[in-house]
Design a protein around this motif. Structure first.
Motif, PDB file in Angstrom:
ATOM      1  N   GLY B  31       0.842  -1.190   0.000  1.00 13.79           N
ATOM      2  CA  GLY B  31       0.000   0.000   0.000  1.00 13.79           C
ATOM      3  C   GLY B  31       0.870   1.230   0.000  1.00 13.79           C
ATOM      4  N   ASN B  32       0.201   2.351  -0.087  1.00 18.21           N
ATOM      5  CA  ASN B  32       0.916   3.598  -0.165  1.00 18.21           C
ATOM      6  C   ASN B  32       1.258   4.087   1.245  1.00 18.21           C
ATOM      7  OD1 ASN B  32       1.741   6.176  -0.557  1.00 18.21           O
ATOM      8  ND2 ASN B  32       0.228   6.613  -2.146  1.00 18.21           N
ATOM      9  N   PRO B  33       2.549   4.180   1.572  1.00 12.16           N
ATOM     10  CA  PRO B  33       2.910   4.575   2.932  1.00 12.16           C
ATOM     11  C   PRO B  33       2.382   5.964   3.300  1.00 12.16           C
ATOM     12  CG  PRO B  33       4.853   4.486   1.505  1.00 12.16           C
ATOM     13  CD  PRO B  33       3.726   3.894   0.745  1.00 12.16           C
ATOM     14  N   ILE B  34       2.186   6.797   2.306  1.00 13.32           N
ATOM     15  CA  ILE B  34       1.684   8.138   2.607  1.00 13.32           C
ATOM     16  C   ILE B  34       0.321   8.053   3.291  1.00 13.32           C
ATOM     17  CG2 ILE B  34       0.896  10.313   1.555  1.00 13.32           C
ATOM     18  CD1 ILE B  34       3.892  10.016   1.503  1.00 13.32           C
ATOM     19  N   ASP B  35      -0.514   7.095   2.865  1.00  9.22           N
ATOM     20  CA  ASP B  35      -1.844   6.984   3.459  1.00  9.22           C
ATOM     21  C   ASP B  35      -1.799   6.549   4.912  1.00  9.22           C
ATOM     22  OD1 ASP B  35      -3.300   7.817   1.256  1.00  9.22           O
ATOM     23  OD2 ASP B  35      -3.224   5.837   0.336  1.00  9.22           O
ATOM     24  N   VAL B  36      -0.720   5.869   5.287  1.00  8.48           N
ATOM     25  CA  VAL B  36      -0.598   5.466   6.680  1.00  8.48           C
ATOM     26  C   VAL B  36      -0.041   6.615   7.508  1.00  8.48           C
ATOM     27  CG1 VAL B  36       0.518   3.854   8.253  1.00  8.48           C
ATOM     28  CG2 VAL B  36      -0.266   3.073   6.032  1.00  8.48           C
ATOM     29  N   LEU B  37       0.917   7.344   6.908  1.00  9.62           N
ATOM     30  CA  LEU B  37       1.637   8.344   7.686  1.00  9.62           C
ATOM     31  C   LEU B  37       0.966   9.708   7.696  1.00  9.62           C
ATOM     32  CD1 LEU B  37       5.215   7.451   6.432  1.00  9.62           C
ATOM     33  CD2 LEU B  37       4.364   7.137   8.731  1.00  9.62           C
ATOM     34  N   ARG B  78      16.370   7.057   3.090  1.00  8.83           N
ATOM     35  CA  ARG B  78      16.106   7.640   4.390  1.00  8.83           C
ATOM     36  C   ARG B  78      14.809   7.092   4.939  1.00  8.83           C
ATOM     37  NH1 ARG B  78      17.575  12.678   6.314  1.00  8.83           N
ATOM     38  NH2 ARG B  78      19.641  13.248   5.609  1.00  8.83           N
ATOM     39  N   SER B  79      14.763   6.917   6.237  1.00  9.39           N
ATOM     40  CA  SER B  79      13.522   6.495   6.870  1.00  9.39           C
ATOM     41  C   SER B  79      12.463   7.560   6.670  1.00  9.39           C
ATOM     42  CB  SER B  79      13.767   6.287   8.361  1.00  9.39           C
ATOM     43  OG  SER B  79      12.555   6.386   9.056  1.00  9.39           O
ATOM     44  N   MET B  80      11.252   7.124   6.328  1.00  6.36           N
ATOM     45  CA  MET B  80      10.176   8.086   6.140  1.00  6.36           C
ATOM     46  C   MET B  80       9.621   8.559   7.468  1.00  6.36           C
ATOM     47  SD  MET B  80       8.235   6.400   2.907  1.00  6.36           S
ATOM     48  CE  MET B  80       7.107   7.733   2.617  1.00  6.36           C
ATOM     49  N   VAL B  81       9.946   7.848   8.530  1.00  2.00           N
ATOM     50  CA  VAL B  81       9.452   8.249   9.834  1.00  2.00           C
ATOM     51  C   VAL B  81      10.473   9.119  10.563  1.00  2.00           C
ATOM     52  CG1 VAL B  81       8.761   7.411  12.108  1.00  2.00           C
ATOM     53  CG2 VAL B  81       7.935   6.273  10.063  1.00  2.00           C
ATOM     54  N   TYR B  82      11.740   8.681  10.547  1.00  4.96           N
ATOM     55  CA  TYR B  82      12.746   9.386  11.334  1.00  4.96           C
ATOM     56  C   TYR B  82      13.582  10.366  10.522  1.00  4.96           C
ATOM     57  CZ  TYR B  82      11.630   5.806  14.731  1.00  4.96           C
ATOM     58  OH  TYR B  82      10.968   4.990  15.597  1.00  4.96           O
ATOM     59  N   ASN B  83      13.452  10.307   9.218  1.00  2.66           N
ATOM     60  CA  ASN B  83      14.223  11.190   8.352  1.00  2.66           C
ATOM     61  C   ASN B  83      15.722  11.088   8.602  1.00  2.66           C
ATOM     62  OD1 ASN B  83      14.641  13.063   6.352  1.00  2.66           O
ATOM     63  ND2 ASN B  83      14.405  14.816   7.711  1.00  2.66           N
ATOM     64  N   VAL B  84      16.212   9.935   8.943  1.00  5.45           N
ATOM     65  CA  VAL B  84      17.658   9.737   9.022  1.00  5.45           C
ATOM     66  C   VAL B  84      18.000   8.616   8.049  1.00  5.45           C
ATOM     67  CG1 VAL B  84      17.954  10.527  11.385  1.00  5.45           C
ATOM     68  CG2 VAL B  84      17.390   8.150  10.954  1.00  5.45           C
ATOM     69  N   PRO B  85      19.273   8.579   7.582  1.00  2.00           N
ATOM     70  CA  PRO B  85      19.647   7.504   6.660  1.00  2.00           C
ATOM     71  C   PRO B  85      19.375   6.138   7.297  1.00  2.00           C
ATOM     72  CG  PRO B  85      21.355   9.145   6.765  1.00  2.00           C
ATOM     73  CD  PRO B  85      20.358   9.517   7.814  1.00  2.00           C
ATOM     74  N   VAL B  86      18.854   5.234   6.495  1.00  2.00           N
ATOM     75  CA  VAL B  86      18.487   3.914   7.005  1.00  2.00           C
ATOM     76  C   VAL B  86      19.691   3.197   7.605  1.00  2.00           C
ATOM     77  CG1 VAL B  86      17.704   1.641   6.325  1.00  2.00           C
ATOM     78  CG2 VAL B  86      16.536   3.638   5.458  1.00  2.00           C
ATOM     79  N   THR B  87      20.837   3.341   6.938  1.00  2.00           N
ATOM     80  CA  THR B  87      22.037   2.651   7.448  1.00  2.00           C
ATOM     81  C   THR B  87      22.352   3.099   8.863  1.00  2.00           C
ATOM     82  OG1 THR B  87      23.076   4.172   5.909  1.00  2.00           O
ATOM     83  CG2 THR B  87      23.434   1.839   5.532  1.00  2.00           C
ATOM     84  N   SER B  88      22.311   4.403   9.108  1.00  2.00           N
ATOM     85  CA  SER B  88      22.677   4.856  10.448  1.00  2.00           C
ATOM     86  C   SER B  88      21.610   4.434  11.454  1.00  2.00           C
ATOM     87  CB  SER B  88      22.902   6.371  10.480  1.00  2.00           C
ATOM     88  OG  SER B  88      21.683   7.050  10.422  1.00  2.00           O
ATOM     89  N   LEU B  89      20.360   4.363  11.002  1.00  2.00           N
ATOM     90  CA  LEU B  89      19.288   3.910  11.895  1.00  2.00           C
ATOM     91  C   LEU B  89      19.526   2.458  12.304  1.00  2.00           C
ATOM     92  CD1 LEU B  89      16.650   5.013  13.084  1.00  2.00           C
ATOM     93  CD2 LEU B  89      15.445   3.973  11.188  1.00  2.00           C
ATOM     94  N   ILE B  90      19.826   1.617  11.309  1.00  2.00           N
ATOM     95  CA  ILE B  90      20.036   0.200  11.601  1.00  2.00           C
ATOM     96  C   ILE B  90      21.293   0.015  12.455  1.00  2.00           C
ATOM     97  CG2 ILE B  90      20.599  -2.036  10.557  1.00  2.00           C
ATOM     98  CD1 ILE B  90      18.623  -1.383   8.348  1.00  2.00           C
ATOM     99  N   PHE B  91      22.351   0.736  12.115  1.00  2.00           N
ATOM    100  CA  PHE B  91      23.584   0.544  12.878  1.00  2.00           C
ATOM    101  C   PHE B  91      23.478   1.096  14.294  1.00  2.00           C
ATOM    102  CE2 PHE B  91      25.469  -0.350   8.701  1.00  2.00           C
ATOM    103  CZ  PHE B  91      26.042  -1.564   9.025  1.00  2.00           C
ATOM    104  N   SER B  92      22.599   2.092  14.488  1.00  2.00           N
ATOM    105  CA  SER B  92      22.445   2.591  15.854  1.00  2.00           C
ATOM    106  C   SER B  92      21.701   1.585  16.719  1.00  2.00           C
ATOM    107  CB  SER B  92      21.717   3.936  15.857  1.00  2.00           C
ATOM    108  OG  SER B  92      20.342   3.736  15.585  1.00  2.00           O
ATOM    109  N   ARG B  93      20.949   0.695  16.085  1.00  2.00           N
ATOM    110  CA  ARG B  93      20.211  -0.308  16.843  1.00  2.00           C
ATOM    111  C   ARG B  93      20.976  -1.618  16.974  1.00  2.00           C
ATOM    112  NH1 ARG B  93      14.993  -0.297  17.607  1.00  2.00           N
ATOM    113  NH2 ARG B  93      13.956   1.661  17.348  1.00  2.00           N
ATOM    114  N   LEU B  94      21.987  -1.780  16.132  1.00  2.00           N
ATOM    115  CA  LEU B  94      22.684  -3.061  16.078  1.00  2.00           C
ATOM    116  C   LEU B  94      23.370  -3.439  17.395  1.00  2.00           C
ATOM    117  CD1 LEU B  94      22.767  -5.147  13.934  1.00  2.00           C
ATOM    118  CD2 LEU B  94      24.919  -4.223  13.105  1.00  2.00           C
ATOM    119  N   PRO B  95      24.049  -2.499  18.083  1.00  2.00           N
ATOM    120  CA  PRO B  95      24.722  -2.914  19.324  1.00  2.00           C
ATOM    121  C   PRO B  95      23.773  -3.573  20.316  1.00  2.00           C
ATOM    122  CG  PRO B  95      25.383  -0.697  18.721  1.00  2.00           C
ATOM    123  CD  PRO B  95      24.296  -1.091  17.766  1.00  2.00           C
ATOM    124  N   ALA B  96      22.565  -3.053  20.454  1.00  2.00           N
ATOM    125  CA  ALA B  96      21.624  -3.635  21.415  1.00  2.00           C
ATOM    126  C   ALA B  96      21.316  -5.077  21.042  1.00  2.00           C
ATOM    127  CB  ALA B  96      20.342  -2.815  21.457  1.00  2.00           C
TER     128      ALA B  96
END
Lengths: 297, 324, 525
Positions: B31-37, B78-96
């Protein structure tokens, strides 16, 4: 024909006496049969049809187990937030879980046999490609595959079954392929191949019966896995919603109440799930031991 | 050998490509993410402007082409929710997630291997049978349900451990970890136990199978005949022989545990990559979903590739078969 | 290791864990269901985003706890022509970097929004702005396309950033703190997505100095975990206490609870177009007509809803029966409308009159866990309508499935929550009820096909009218019309609950549910 009949019967009784050596497995089998009966007879066994909303009364909401509700009977496992009898909900949920588990298992078995036999029989490039895909899928956790597929397909019983089949067929394909490769080298297949018998006959009359035993083992394990997977998906919020019940969605609903004293909402469906899955696995484990005593894994 | 590796490599690239198409088309179909967000106060023209800005009005093949071109340049979007590059988002969560996975794997190995050795050494004793029954439990009971029971038992009723979340995070040797404080450990303990049970079942069964096999082997008979004590036989000979498959499986399972953490992270609200992917699925954060899935595919293709190569080195027959 | 030593060990661990927590009176730690998605105040309209960033940035126009306008960075505002608003900017306001606030910064902030905003587009607040003119350092003229009487309401989420940061900076600069410069009571210390937002008191704040020196806003999305964090003392206050825990807490003398109406109302949306996307069945046969087009059927559905039971039993007390699409006191709320009636007999009679004496079978689709209670209310409504003789197939779906399908108009009868976030009617009526008209930018969320010329006319008049009292009357009249038409059927206003240890904090719950640290004080003070 009569001779074949007796040997089959003999083999079955032999199998049974081997199987019965584990008392745990016999009990587990009995449990499964009882659960299956209860689940599929739920329309007669359950005190109410928990999904016919006309039967429910809000005044019965959150009755603890053992309370008598407005229907005049005891809610053995209590009621939920819309006054639904939990025992009925668990039985109907169990039926949904069984339907999903069994149909996913059967379809995955069929798909897996088709892929595995095709690969083993034809060999060559086709075999290489098919088994490559199967290997890759096997290395991926089924939960992840199923999660993604359900996210893509949307929630609903049909979609979940489809997701589970795609996630699980590889186990059957691998097993079929492994067993069939061994059989293929044997003389009788070579002999059958050199006769003008059609391919499908060789596949179904000669190869298939010989790869069945290991497949039975895989099938029991996979049915249990499918039931557990569906519950997990519903728990994660991508499976079935509460309006379309399964054990997973019941547990997921109950999870919201674990900090209160209404633990019956999650505990009983959870135990039903656990008992079902463990019983199937115990039976599968014993079947494996009987069919292939050497293997411990 | 090089030809074999090259061939496998080619196959892997092909698989990654095929999977990326499937994932992309699939995510597109939801579906269209715009309709959800989108905010309900938005007008049609705002909605159209957004759809155009995110390129969602483009035909599917062009969206895919843009995606692939960007990925080739190392840009996963870029994440459509957080507006940060996806790579940095994933890597910031990876240590946990890594932290959780390592503690869980440690628990699974430290408990699973000794139990498996015992069960294989005395296969007919009552304790061994109990261990095997336990391993079936670990195998079959759904992770989320055990997690719930752990929370009910240890967090709600006994109140000993927190029911979720990650504890204090501190910098340690360049890693951000919660394992340097007691509070951090109190948070990681329940989810790690939860995640480890399945693997522990696997470890027990694997070790036991190896033990049973090894105890029948000739070298054990010789060692015994030489008058070595049972201790020396088990620890000196048997263990050394069965350790290789165990280490291999350990390595392989790391990958799947990483992915498996999805369930445990949701139950315990652990802020790792698994929780991120669930959240992004529920919010239809398309770039995060696609990138995560493609990364997972690459991870598993790599694992497969390494396994293939290792096995080919160990067993020349595999190589021959592959080159047929 | 015996079981006892294990227990002792675990207990010791837990005690140590407790001991490492900082216990300082000047600190406030809040456990929240949702946090910001970014520190860039112009990125998204998400409620939890505005709530968090309000600590760091000020808005041009402020709102009190009942969403009534109050001065903030603008001390006053008035329309000086049909298409021009004049805002007087507060003097002596300092940014966190020490510079002074001027009208130039406000202009920059308005113009920055279309450049940087994301999928939850903030342009909904600036859509009527045509141009911004700086008259002097403390006077600003906003020229609008057409008359825009609700512009001050739109500006309650217009966060002001200094023009000196430049148009190029984006999310990264804000998230790192480099550009997170506001005029708010707190200055930014650190944040990461889904993690803690840490802030320190800004001593040169223009308004009343907040009590807490340091505020940590912890994002704990899981309801159970948030409650557990409060009980274990990890946080001082939590929002969105789930209904299931609210009951327990009321009987718990160690915890205080604060309850407030929210702006969110669960509305039933009957589609009144000629053809239903999901056909209605009578005796198992699909029929072509749309019973929902008949006002009597819609009224029957309305009359069959027992709102008191919904609140008391289904929501366990956490709600208020809704009688229109906005809570009381909002601009355009009609005081003439009384509580909605529950009358099953009358409902049955109407249904019979409409020719559906034997009822019909209809699909009813709702959101699942989008707001607290949506799926249970969904089931309960289906239950109530089944007493009317209807067969209602209730289905609760995740937002990712529901919203795109709703946008494609695939549902015949649906229910979802709607919040009048600006506190006045034009926001809700323009989106939900005005005839769909892309050119006017109206009716974007009108999924039911409702179209009433009289209502549209009232709305248009109100939209052009700068006189507050006259406009209010027009909207009240519009409220009455849509309720009589049963264009949408409001069910319950959701309530939300906060909880804190007994006797520690005082604060007034807000109707927009924002948990603002600078409006919270300790009881001992």
């Amino acid at each position: 024909m009569a001779v074949a009949e007796t040997t089959r019967r003999q083999r079955l009784s032999e199998f049974w006496s081997d199987f019965a050596q584990s008392r745990v497995a016999v009990v587990a089998l009995a449990v499964i049969l009882v659960l299956l009966f209860l689940a599929f007879a739920c329309e007669w066994v359950a005190p109410q049809d928990p999904y016919d909303l006309r039967n429910l009364d809000w005044l019965d909401a959150f009755l603890p187990p053992g309370t008598v509700g407005s229907g005049g009977y005891v809610h053995v496992l209590g009621t939920d937030n819309v006054g639904r009898d939990m025992l009925s909900a668990v039985l109907y949920g169990l039926r949904t879980s069984f339907i999903i588990g069994l149909s996913a298992g059967a379809l995955a078995l069929t798909a897996g046999i088709a892929v595995g036999l095709t690969a083993a029989y034809f060999g060559g490039r086709l075999e290489a490609v098919l088994m490559r895909v199967v290997d890759l899928q096997l290395s991926m956790p089924a939960i992840l595959m199923a999660l993604v597929l359900v996210a893509l397909l949307g929630s609903g019983v049909g979609q979940i079954v489809l997701a589970l089949v795609v996630a699980q067929y590889a186990y059957f394909a691998r097993t079929t392929h492994g067993a069939a490769t061994v059989e293929r080298r044997k003389d009788y297949i070579e002999a059958a191949r050199s006769t003008p018998l059609p391919t499908y006959r060789v596949l179904f009359r000669h190869l298939l019966p010989n790869v069945m035993p290991p497949l039975i083992v895989v099938a029991t394990v996979q049915v249990a896995a499918a039931i557990a997977l569906e519950a997990t998906l519903s728990f994660l919020g991508v499976g079935l919603p509460l309006t379309e019940p399964s054990l997973g969605s019941l547990i997921s609903n109950g999870f919201r109440y674990i900090h209160t004293d209404r633990t019956w909402l999650s505990l009983y469906p959870g135990f039903a799930l656990m008992i079902t899955v463990v019983a199937i696995n115990l039976v599968g484990d014993q079947v494996r031991t009987v069919l292939d005593p050497r293997q411990g894994l | 050998m090089i030809a074999f590796i090259l061939q496998r490599l080619m196959q892997s690239v092909l698989v990654v490509f095929a999977m990326s198409v499937i994932v992309f088309v699939g995510v597109y179909a939801i579906g269209n993410p715009i309709d959800v967000l989108i905010d309900p106060g938005a007008t049609q023209s705002i909605r159209d402007a957004l759809i155009e800005r995110y390129g969602l009005d483009q035909p599917l093949w062009r969206q895919y082409f843009t995606f692939v071109t960007n990925v080739a340049q190392g840009d996963l979007g870029r994440s459509m929710v957080y507006n940060v590059p996806v790579t940095s988002l994933i890597f910031s969560r990876l240590p946990a997630t890594l932290e959780l996975v390592f503690v869980a794997m440690f628990l699974a190995t430290a408990l699973g291997v000794p139990l498996g050795i015992w069960a294989g050494y005395k296969p007919d004793s009552f304790s061994s049978k109990a261990i095997m029954a336990l391993s079936i439990l670990g195998f079959s009971v759904p992770t989320f349900w055990i997690g719930m029971l752990l929370i009910m038992g240890f967090a709600v009723n006994l109140g000993w451990l927190p029911s979720g979340g990650r504890g204090l995070v501190a910098e340690f040797l360049g890693f951000r970890t919660s394992l340097t404080s007691a509070e951090g450990w109190s948070h990681v303990l329940l989810p790690a136990i939860n995640l480890s049970l399945f693997k522990m079942g696997l470890m027990i069964r694997l070790t036991r199978a190896g033990m049973v096999e090894a105890m029948r082997a000739d070298y054990v008979k010789f060692a015994r005949a030489q008058g070595l004590s049972e201790r020396e036989v088990v620890f000196g000979h048997v263990l050394r022989n069965i350790s290789i498959p165990i280490v291999t499986v350990f390595g392989l399972e790391l990958g799947s545990t990483l992915a498996f953490a999805v369930v445990t992270e949701s139950v315990f609200n652990w802020p790792g990559v698994g929780k991120l992917i669930i959240d992004s699925i529920l919010q239809l954060d398309r770039p995060v979903m696609v990138s995560y899935l493609v990364m997972v595919v690459i991870l598993f293709v790599l694992i497969n590739l390494v396994v293939d190569i290792v096995y080919a080195r160990l067993d020349p027959r595999v190589r021959l078969k592959g080159e047929e | 290791m015996t079981l006892n030593t294990l227990r002792a060990g675990v207990a010791a661990l837990a005690i140590m864990a407790g001991a490492t927590l900082p216990v300082m009176a000047q600190d406030l730690t809040i456990g929240l269901r949702a946090g910001p998605d970014s520190i860039d105040p112009h990125w998204s309209t998400l409620g939890s985003q505005a709530e968090a960033l309000r600590h760091i940035f000020d808005t041009l126009v402020g709102v009190d706890e009942n969403l009534q306008l109050e001065p903030a960075l603008a001390t006053s505002w008035e329309p000086i022509s049909p298409t021009t608003w004049e805002f007087k900017i507060r003097e002596g306001v300092k940014f966190h970097d020490g510079s002074d606030l001027t009208a130039e910064d406000v202009k920059f902030s308005i113009e920055r929004i279309p450049e940087v905003t994301g999928p939850m587009s903030m342009t909904i607040y600036t859509k009527s702005v045509e141009s911004v003119e700086v008259i002097d350092d403390y006077t600003l003229h906003v020229h609008t396309a057409g008359t825009a009487p609700s512009l001050p309401n739109d500006f309650i989420r217009l966060f002001v950033v200094p023009a000196s940061i430049g148009m190029e900076v984006g999310n990264e600069e804000f998230n790192s703190g480099e550009s997170a410069i506001g005029t708010g009571p707190y200055r930014f210390v650190s944040w990461e997505p889904k993690g803690d937002l840490v802030m320190e008191r800004f001593d040169d704040y223009w308004g009343e100095a907040p009590h807490w020196e340091r505020v940590v806003r912890k994002e704990i999305p899981d309801d159970a975990a948030r409650v557990a964090a409060l009980r274990s003392g990890q946080v001082d206050l939590i929002n969105y206490v789930p209904a299931s825990d609210y009951l327990t807490m009321q009987n718990d003398s160690s915890l205080d609870t604060f309850v407030s109406d929210s702006v969110y109302i669960l509305n039933v949306q009957p589609v009144v177009r000629d053809e239903l996307p999901q056909k209605v069945r009578v005796n198992g046969q699909e029929i072509d007509e749309n019973p929902l087009q008949d006002l009597r059927v819609r009224t029957a559905l309305d009359l069959a809803i027992d709102r008191d039971t919904l609140v008391r039993v289904v929501l366990e007390g956490l709600g208020t029966p809704a009688n229109q699409l906005m809570p009381e006191g909002f601009f355009g709320y009609s005081t003439e409308l009384g509580p909605r009636e529950y009358n099953l007999d009358e409902a049955r009679r109407l249904l019979e009159e409409a020719g559906y004496a034997d009822g019909f079978e209809i699909d009813f689709t709702c959101t699942n866990n989008r707001v607290p209670g949506d799926s249970v209310v969904c089931e309960a409504l289906a239950q109530m309508w089944s007493r009317l003789g209807l067969t209602v197939n209730a289905q609760a779906l995740n937002g990712t499935v529901f919203f795109p399908a709703a946008a494609r108009e695939e549902y015949s009868l649906a229910m979802s929550a709607w919040g009048t976030l600006t506190g006045e009617a034009s926001y809700t009526y323009g989106s939900l009820l005005h005839t769909k008209d892309p050119e006017l930018g109206l009716g974007a969320f009108n999924r039911t096909g409702y179209s009433n010329a009289e209502f549209d006319d009232l709305f248009q008049q109100a939209r052009e009218n700068l006189d507050d009292d006259a406009r209010r009357e027009l909207y009240e009249e519009a409220s009455r019309i849509v309720m009589e038409d049963r264009a949408l059927i409001p069910t319950v206003i959701l309530q939300t609950v906060w909880a804190a240890p007994t006797g520690t904090l005082t604060f007034t719950p807000r109707v927009d549910q924002e948990t603002l640290a600078y409006r919270i004080t300790p009881v001992s003070d």
